[in-house]
Design an enzyme around this catalytic site. Structure first.
Site, PDB file in Angstrom:
ATOM      1  N   HIS A 190      -0.665  10.839  -1.541  1.00 36.78           N
ATOM      2  CA  HIS A 190      -2.177  11.412  -1.806  1.00 36.78           C
ATOM      3  C   HIS A 190      -3.088  12.138  -1.358  1.00 36.78           C
ATOM      4  CE1 HIS A 190      -4.766   9.595   1.450  1.00 36.78           C
ATOM      5  NE2 HIS A 190      -5.239   8.990   0.920  1.00 36.78           N
ATOM      6  N   HIS A 239       1.038  -1.228   0.081  1.00 40.54           N
ATOM      7  CA  HIS A 239      -0.561  -0.132   0.133  1.00 40.54           C
ATOM      8  C   HIS A 239       0.823   0.690   0.106  1.00 40.54           C
ATOM      9  CE1 HIS A 239      -2.544   2.823   1.875  1.00 40.54           C
ATOM     10  NE2 HIS A 239      -3.443   2.954   0.553  1.00 40.54           N
TER      11      HIS A 239
HETATM   12  O1  G3P Z   1      -5.873   1.856  -2.485  1.00 35.39           O
HETATM   13  C1  G3P Z   1      -7.211   1.081  -1.528  1.00 35.39           C
HETATM   14  C2  G3P Z   1      -5.885   2.357  -0.934  1.00 35.39           C
HETATM   15  O2  G3P Z   1      -5.117   2.874  -1.561  1.00 35.39           O
HETATM   16  C3  G3P Z   1      -7.413   3.597  -1.383  1.00 35.39           C
HETATM   17  O3  G3P Z   1      -7.531   4.381  -0.275  1.00 35.39           O
HETATM   18  O4  G3P Z   1      -6.761   6.783   0.344  1.00 35.39           O
HETATM   19  O5  G3P Z   1      -5.528   4.914   0.811  1.00 35.39           O
HETATM   20  O6  G3P Z   1      -5.703   6.133  -0.922  1.00 35.39           O
HETATM   21  P1  G3P Z   1      -6.616   5.610  -0.513  1.00 35.39           P
HETATM   22 MG    MG Z   2      -4.377   4.496  -2.563  1.00 34.22          MG
END
Ligand code: G3P
Ligand code: MG
Length: 247
Positions: free
Chosen positions: A51, A9
Site C-alpha cells: 500500500h 480489503h
Molecule cells: O480500493 C479501495 C481502497 O483500498 C482505497 O483506499 O488507501 O485503502 O487503498 P486504500
Molecule cells: Mg486499496
C-alpha cells in the site's frame, strides 16, 4: 459486473497482515469471494502487493519501495508487525497472489497504487502479469482494475480494454461522470466518509455499481446495502459475513 456484497480489503486487513497471501487465505476462510489489494513496482519493475510508498509500516524494512529490488524486498518480514503468528510472511508478487486467488476461486480487485512517476509503467506491467496469469475463461468475475490515479487507469484501459475499471474517489466531485466516462469505467468506488444517498441514486439510475471503502461497522454496512450500495470493502470479512446473514 456481478460483484458480491463483501470485498476483503487488502485481504482482510483487520484479521491478518494486509496485502499478504496469509491475508487472502484468511479472507477466503472467512467467506470472502472477492478481495482487493494494492499493487506497485519494485526498483526492478516487479509488481508486488504494497500500500505505502515506504516499507516501514508493513515490513521490518526501511526506505522507499521504488528503490529496492524484488530480491531485497523478499528478505523482509511482512507479518510479524501485525502479530507474532504471522512472522515470516513475505511481501507477495502480484503473480503469486493471482495464482493463489485462482486456486482458491477468489475474484480480485487490483488497485494500482503507483509510486510517483511510475503510473503508466505500473499499469502496463500489472496488466501484463494479469494477462499471463489469469485464464481468459475462468468461472470467476473478471479482475476489476481500480486506481485513484487517472494516468494509471487510462494506461490500464489501453493495455486491457476488456477488463472492467473502477474509478476511485475520496469525495465524489460534481464532475465525477466526466472522469468516469473519459476512462470508460464500470464501477464508482467511494470513501465511506463521503458517500451520500444522492450519489448512489445517480449511479444506480445508470446501472453503475457503487463500491464503498472501508467499512468495518456491520450496522453501517447494512445501511449502505439498504441504500443500494453494491459492495463494501472491509478489513473484517468475518463481521460482514455475519451481518449479511442476519440482514
Ligand atoms: O480500493 C479501495 C481502497 O483500498 C482505497 O483506499 O488507501 O485503502 O487503498 P486504500
Ligand atoms: Mg486499496
Amino acid at each position: 459486473m456481478n460483484l458480491p456484497p463483501i470485498i476483503g480489503h487488502r485481504g482482510t486487513a483487520g484479521l491478518a497482515p494486509e496485502n499478504t497471501l496469509a491475508g487472502i487465505q484468511r479472507a477466503h476462510q472467512e467467506g470472502a469471494s472477492f478481495v482487493e489489494f494494492d499493487v506497485k513496482l519494485t526498483a526492478d519493475a516487479v509488481p508486488i502487493l504494497m500500500h505505502d510508498d515506504s516499507l516501514g509500516r508493513t515490513t521490518n524494512g526501511r526506505g522507499k519501495v521504488a528503490l529496492k529490488s524484488f530480491d531485497e524486498i523478499q528478505e523482509l518480514d511482512a507479518g510479524a508487525w501485525f502479530a507474532p503468528e504471522f512472522a515470516g510472511e513475505r511481501v507477495p508478487s502480484l503473480r503469486a497472489t493471482l495464482e493463489l486467488c485462482i486456486e482458491l476461486g477468489v475474484g480480485v480487485n487490483v488497485e494500482l497504487k503507483p509510486c510517483p512517476g511510475r503510473e503508466e509503467e505500473t499499469a502496463r506491467l500489472a496488466l501484463r502479469t494479469l494477462a499471463e496469469t489469469w485464464p481468459a475463461h475462468l468461472d470467476l468475475q473478471p479482475p476489476l482494475i481500480s486506481s485513484f490515479d487517472r494516468k494509471a487507469l487510462a494506461s490500464a484501459g489501453a493495455a486491457a480494454p476488456d477488463l472492467p475499471r473502477g474509478c476511485l474517489f475520496t469525495r465524489v466531485p460534481g464532475s465525477w461522470r466526466a472522469t468516469f466516462a473519459a476512462l470508460a469505467c464500470s464501477t464508482l468506488n467511494v470513501s465511506n466518509r463521503w458517500i451520500r444517498q444522492k450519489h448512489v441514486e445517480a449511479a444506480s439510475a445508470d446501472d453503475i455499481p457503487v463500491l464503498v471503502y472501508t467499512v468495518n461497522d456491520p450496522d453501517r454496512a447494512v445501511d449502505l446495502w439498504d441504500m443500494g450500495v453494491t459492495a463494501i470493502f472491509t478489513d473484517r470479512v468475518d463481521l460482514m459475513v455475519d451481518a449479511l446473514k442476519s440482514r
